[in-house]
Scaffold this motif. Sequence first.
Motif, short mmCIF file in Angstrom:
data_model
loop_
_atom_site.label_atom_id
_atom_site.label_comp_id
_atom_site.label_asym_id
_atom_site.label_seq_id
_atom_site.Cartn_x
_atom_site.Cartn_y
_atom_site.Cartn_z
N GLY A 270 0.86 -1.19 0.20
CA GLY A 270 -0.03 -0.06 0.03
C GLY A 270 0.72 1.20 -0.09
N ALA A 271 1.98 0.98 0.37
CA ALA A 271 2.86 2.19 0.52
C ALA A 271 3.72 2.42 -0.72
N ILE A 272 3.53 1.77 -1.76
CA ILE A 272 4.56 1.72 -3.08
C ILE A 272 4.01 2.95 -3.76
N LEU A 273 4.74 3.57 -4.17
CA LEU A 273 4.38 5.00 -4.99
C LEU A 273 3.68 4.38 -6.34
N THR A 274 2.75 5.00 -6.68
CA THR A 274 2.01 4.79 -7.99
C THR A 274 1.88 5.99 -8.89
N ALA A 275 1.80 5.80 -10.15
CA ALA A 275 1.71 7.00 -11.10
C ALA A 275 0.78 6.62 -12.21
N ASN A 276 0.14 7.69 -12.85
CA ASN A 276 -0.69 7.63 -13.92
C ASN A 276 -0.55 8.84 -14.72
N SER A 277 -1.47 8.48 -15.69
CA SER A 277 -1.55 9.84 -16.81
C SER A 277 -0.24 9.96 -17.55
N PHE A 278 0.31 8.84 -18.10
CA PHE A 278 1.59 8.96 -18.67
C PHE A 278 1.43 9.68 -20.11
N LYS A 279 2.54 10.54 -20.43
CA LYS A 279 2.53 11.05 -21.82
C LYS A 279 4.03 11.54 -22.06
N ALA A 280 4.13 11.28 -23.52
CA ALA A 280 5.42 11.77 -23.98
C ALA A 280 5.35 12.54 -25.29
#
Length: 294
Positions: free
Chosen positions: A164-174
């Motif tokens: 639960g403490a793992i860092l997560t990310a979203n909305s990746f663009k390049a």
Amino acid sequence: MIVNPQFFNYRLIIGSLIATITVLCVFGFTSYQSIRAHQQFLEQEKYLMENELSQMILRYDNTLTSNNLLSSQLEDAKRETLVALDSLKLMHVDLSVISKFKNQVINLKEKNNLLFFTIDSLKAINHNLQKEKLLAYNELQKERLTNKKLSEENFILNKKLEEGAILTANSFKAKAVKNFLGKTIITRKASSANQIDVSFTLAENALAENGDKELYVQIVNPKNNVVADKGSIDFGNSLLIYSLKEVVNYQNNDMDVTLSIDTDNDDQPLTKGTYHINVFHKNHHLGSTKIELN
């Protein structure tokens, strides 16, 4: 009628003798019966004492104890009983012998009773100790099972907290960019691009530890080579070759991040095709995106 006095006296004497002999016979027979009954009684008493001593010896043989002192006392008592039994078997039975051995048997029985009372008491104590030991062992086993279960639950909980403490990310663009004379121009042409920008959002996570976070960006070109190779780091059981390392200050809230990767001279001009962009934190793959250059 005339009675002869001499004949009368003979008859009287013969009658007296017959009476006397009859009395003596009756007395003798009675005495014989009495002596015989007495002898049978003594034989019976001897048999009963022999049987009683034999039973005592048998009980000694059937009694086991781990107590060295009691084992020694059992052997001594058995030896004394055997001596008494052997002596009784050899003795001619009379009242004095029976009386003597009766007293001896009584003394042996008293010793026997005291010794077996002690053994039974120790067995009872040992039995209780074994029960207490078994109860204690069962309680210990229950406690161990409880502790094991708690440890497993704690492990699972820690694992969940860790996950639960793992860092997560979203909305990746390049996007591909051409820097020219201080100007930034978005381009789709592989021959023109000299920079790739990647943007994403680090998600809010109250369980994650706040502070500086090392982020790694890897750009893989259509030839499966890493663009702008800056080295490698351990990534689980393998190595991660990365294009950019960036440290951001994360405060547990949603955080928008934009990172720019300048291509190396060795990468110029960029190859036409699909470029895969991956973002990592520690050994965790945060996410990915891709762009197509013409």
